[in-house]
Scaffold this active site. Structure first.
Site, short mmCIF file in Angstrom:
data_model
loop_
_atom_site.label_atom_id
_atom_site.label_comp_id
_atom_site.label_asym_id
_atom_site.label_seq_id
_atom_site.Cartn_x
_atom_site.Cartn_y
_atom_site.Cartn_z
N GLY A 278 6.68 6.02 6.14
CA GLY A 278 5.35 6.59 6.32
C GLY A 278 4.82 7.46 5.21
O GLY A 278 3.71 7.97 5.31
N PRO A 321 11.31 3.94 3.83
CA PRO A 321 10.06 3.85 3.06
C PRO A 321 9.73 2.39 2.71
O PRO A 321 10.61 1.63 2.30
CB PRO A 321 10.38 4.63 1.78
CG PRO A 321 11.86 4.49 1.62
CD PRO A 321 12.43 4.42 3.01
N GLY A 322 8.50 2.01 2.90
CA GLY A 322 8.05 0.68 2.48
C GLY A 322 7.00 0.85 1.40
O GLY A 322 7.25 0.63 0.21
N ARG A 323 5.84 1.34 1.83
CA ARG A 323 4.70 1.53 0.92
C ARG A 323 5.07 2.36 -0.31
O ARG A 323 4.68 2.03 -1.43
CB ARG A 323 3.58 2.22 1.69
CG ARG A 323 2.30 2.35 0.91
CD ARG A 323 1.31 3.30 1.60
NE ARG A 323 1.28 3.22 3.03
CZ ARG A 323 0.39 2.54 3.76
NH1 ARG A 323 -0.57 1.89 3.16
NH2 ARG A 323 0.46 2.53 5.08
N TYR A 364 -8.71 -0.70 7.91
CA TYR A 364 -8.46 0.75 8.01
C TYR A 364 -9.48 1.57 7.24
O TYR A 364 -9.27 2.77 7.06
CB TYR A 364 -7.08 1.11 7.44
CG TYR A 364 -5.95 0.22 7.85
CD1 TYR A 364 -5.56 0.13 9.18
CD2 TYR A 364 -5.23 -0.50 6.90
CE1 TYR A 364 -4.50 -0.67 9.55
CE2 TYR A 364 -4.17 -1.31 7.27
CZ TYR A 364 -3.81 -1.39 8.59
OH TYR A 364 -2.75 -2.18 8.95
N CYS A 391 -16.73 -15.43 4.62
CA CYS A 391 -18.00 -15.45 5.35
C CYS A 391 -18.10 -14.27 6.31
O CYS A 391 -18.17 -14.46 7.53
CB CYS A 391 -18.12 -16.77 6.08
SG CYS A 391 -18.06 -18.13 4.94
N TYR A 421 1.48 -4.11 1.98
CA TYR A 421 0.59 -4.53 3.06
C TYR A 421 -0.63 -5.30 2.57
O TYR A 421 -1.67 -5.27 3.21
CB TYR A 421 0.17 -3.31 3.91
CG TYR A 421 1.36 -2.56 4.47
CD1 TYR A 421 2.18 -3.15 5.42
CD2 TYR A 421 1.69 -1.29 4.01
CE1 TYR A 421 3.29 -2.48 5.92
CE2 TYR A 421 2.81 -0.62 4.50
CZ TYR A 421 3.60 -1.21 5.45
OH TYR A 421 4.70 -0.56 5.94
N1 LLP Z 1 9.73 2.04 9.72
C1 LLP Z 1 9.05 1.59 10.78
C2 LLP Z 1 9.70 1.56 12.08
C3 LLP Z 1 7.73 1.15 10.64
O1 LLP Z 1 7.07 0.69 11.68
C4 LLP Z 1 7.13 1.18 9.36
C5 LLP Z 1 5.75 0.73 9.16
C6 LLP Z 1 7.88 1.65 8.28
C7 LLP Z 1 9.17 2.09 8.50
C8 LLP Z 1 7.34 1.70 6.87
O2 LLP Z 1 6.25 2.51 6.74
P1 LLP Z 1 5.67 2.86 5.26
O3 LLP Z 1 6.71 3.68 4.56
O4 LLP Z 1 5.44 1.57 4.57
O5 LLP Z 1 4.43 3.59 5.52
N2 LLP Z 1 -0.36 -2.21 7.65
C9 LLP Z 1 -0.52 -0.76 7.58
C10 LLP Z 1 0.80 -0.04 7.68
C11 LLP Z 1 1.57 -0.41 8.93
C12 LLP Z 1 2.92 0.25 8.95
C13 LLP Z 1 3.76 -0.35 10.01
N3 LLP Z 1 5.05 0.22 10.10
C14 LLP Z 1 -1.24 -0.42 6.27
O6 LLP Z 1 -1.56 -1.32 5.53
O7 LLP Z 1 -1.51 0.74 6.01
#
Ligand code: LLP
Length: 463
Positions: A278, A321-323, A364, A391, A421
């Site tokens: 997050g 962490p993903g993003r 978003y 479109c 994402y």
């Molecule tokens: N762990 C869990 C259980 C999650 O559900 C998520 C993201 C993460 C980790 C990774 O979160 P990050 O570090 O990437 O913020 N599509 C949306 C974001 C959806 C996130 C879903 N879960 C966007 O484009 O902002």
């Protein structure tokens, strides 16, 4: 969501009278290193380069639109998370942000673990050689088949998301003659400061088991009685694109509170807690994300303090962490098509992709930056909206942006911070073909996810 996703300030074109946008940047050709991947720069001709390669060459070889991913930057960010948390913690990269086999191999090499949340992500991870014990399996509605595959593969943990799933996973594990390591995902009742669609720790939503009303404690009670499960910890993920650490602080406080209650009731100290992902990234110059070492220090301190107060041994921490790892490492390169000035409003710049390669603006209200990539220009800035070819009038990539006034069809423009994402949420809307992901490193570029073809589309259409 972040400051960039909720343009509530004077950048919001729709609520302001004409002419009151914040001033255009003084130098439209400048690149703010906050939003661009590490090796992105302009060469002596002013052309954008990544990994030492000119984007005009990249466009020629790989076409547009395309995502260009800076491999060294990805590896460096993955490593810095790993190093920041050290050997007493685990970093699980959240595959939903962007997953491909090359990415899985890089993560493996850099010592990270992987969070997957579907059979497809699991298959990608396993096929690229990620050891199953380094995989966490997530999801609020895992199918029986997905659970079976995960247990059979021997994943390191399944994160349980409901009472039904506790029983389901226990049965499957028993059937397969094993004990599955699990965590229970709880919702701690935190309002994360982020967009409603990506906030996940308040109670009125689909993820996790609420701490409130003793439900999480009841889930733990049940999990502890089932032979097929080895309960190793508690999981909390409060949302995405968050800058403010206070939500994590409250979450850690409540998770540790539950660990204390479990110890008091069952005499068991669970050895792990996972605080999810997050952490926000910079989409525009207004965003100020934290560095992994600051985050690691803050989270470790919070958990240690809370555990000391509860007289618990500090559990092993994990994060997801993903993003924050992949987001900043890629940009999308588009070719400019129609340039349509609307008197007294703004200029609509149409590109050869759109909401099919980046749905985040439409979904978003996210903000992005954009730069002319194929050349520099000294022309006056013009207020633009970068739109796609779909479109829909909501097909917007960059809502408000200043680009040079001499922008013309055939120019290349680049939108940074599209590593997370974007490709993973890409669609075939209007039968537009999904763009490739090209990894660039040390003067070499290679496709890691190829461009979709019309043949790919037609292959699925078997009517
Ligand atoms: N762990 C869990 C259980 C999650 O559900 C998520 C993201 C993460 C980790 C990774 O979160 P990050 O570090 O990437 O913020 N599509 C949306 C974001 C959806 C996130 C879903 N879960 C966007 O484009 O902002």
């Amino acid at each position: 969501m972040s400051r960039s996703a909720h343009p509530a300030g004077p950048r919001h074109a729709d609520v302001l009278p004409e002419g009151q946008y914040s001033a255009p940047p003084t130098d439209l050709n400048a690149l703010d290193s906050k939003v661009w991947a590490e090796t992105v720069t302009r060469d002596t001709d002013g052309v954008l380069t990544v990994g030492g390669i000119d984007v005009r060459r990249l466009a020629e070889e790989f076409g547009t639109p395309a995502y260009f991913l800076d491999e060294d930057d990805f590896r460096a960010r993955a490593r810095s998370w790993r190093t920041a948390f050290g050997d007493d913690a685990d970093v699980f990269y959240a595959g939903k942000a962007f997953l491909s086999r090359a990415v899985v191999r890089w993560l493996h090499e850099e010592g990270l673990n992987l969070d997957v949340c579907s059979g497809g992500e699991l298959a990608t991870a396993l096929s690229a050689g990620m050891p199953a014990e380094r995989i966490a399996f997530h999801g609020n509605n895992k199918s029986t088949d997905e659970i079976r595959r995960a247990v059979e593969a021997g994943v390191g943990r399944i994160v349980l998301d409901s009472f039904q799933e506790i029983v389901r996973v226990a049965h499957i594990a028993q059937e397969l003659g094993t004990r599955q390591r699990v965590q229970i995902r709880i919702t701690v009742g935190v309002e994360a400061h982020t967009h409603e669609f990506i906030a996940t720790a308040h109670e009125d939503q689909k993820f996790g088991i609420p701490l409130a009303g003793g439900q999480a404690a009841e889930a733990v009670r049940r999990a502890l009685t089932l032979d097929g499960l080895e309960l190793i910890g508690i999981h909390s993920h409060i949302g995405s694109q968050i800058f403010d650490m206070s939500g994590f602080e409250v979450a850690a406080h409540r998770v540790v509170g539950l660990l204390r209650d479990i110890r008091d009731e069952h005499g068991v100290e669970l050895p792990e807690i996972d605080l999810g992902g997050g952490l926000g990234i910079a989409y525009t110059s207004d965003d100020d994300p934290r560095e992994p070492h600051e985050i690691a220090k803050a989270l470790t301190e919070i958990v240690t303090r809370e555990c000391d107060a509860a007289r618990l041994a500090t559990p092993r921490i994990s994060v997801e962490p993903g993003r924050a790892i992949v987001g900043p490492t890629a940009f999308t390169l588009y070719e400019v098509g129609t340039v349509k000035p609307l008197d007294g409003l703004r200029t609509y710049v149409s590109v050869d992709g759109g909401m099919s390669d980046n749905i985040r603006t439409a979904l978003y209200d996210a903000e992005y930056s954009v730069a002319l990539a194929s050349r520099v220009s000294e022309a006056e800035p013009m207020l633009c909206r970068v739109v796609g070819k779909h479109c829909e009038s909501g097909d917007i990539v960059v809502k408000d942006a200043f680009l040079p006034g001499d922008l013309a069809p055939g120019d290349l423009i680049a939108v940074p911070a599209t590593g997370a994402y974007c490709r993973s949420m890409a669609s075939n809307y209007n039968h537009v073909l999904r763009p490739p992901v090209v990894a660039v490193r040390d003067g070499e570029a290679r496709v890691i996810v190829r461009r979709e073809t019309e043949e790919d589309l037609l292959r699925l259409d078997v009517g």
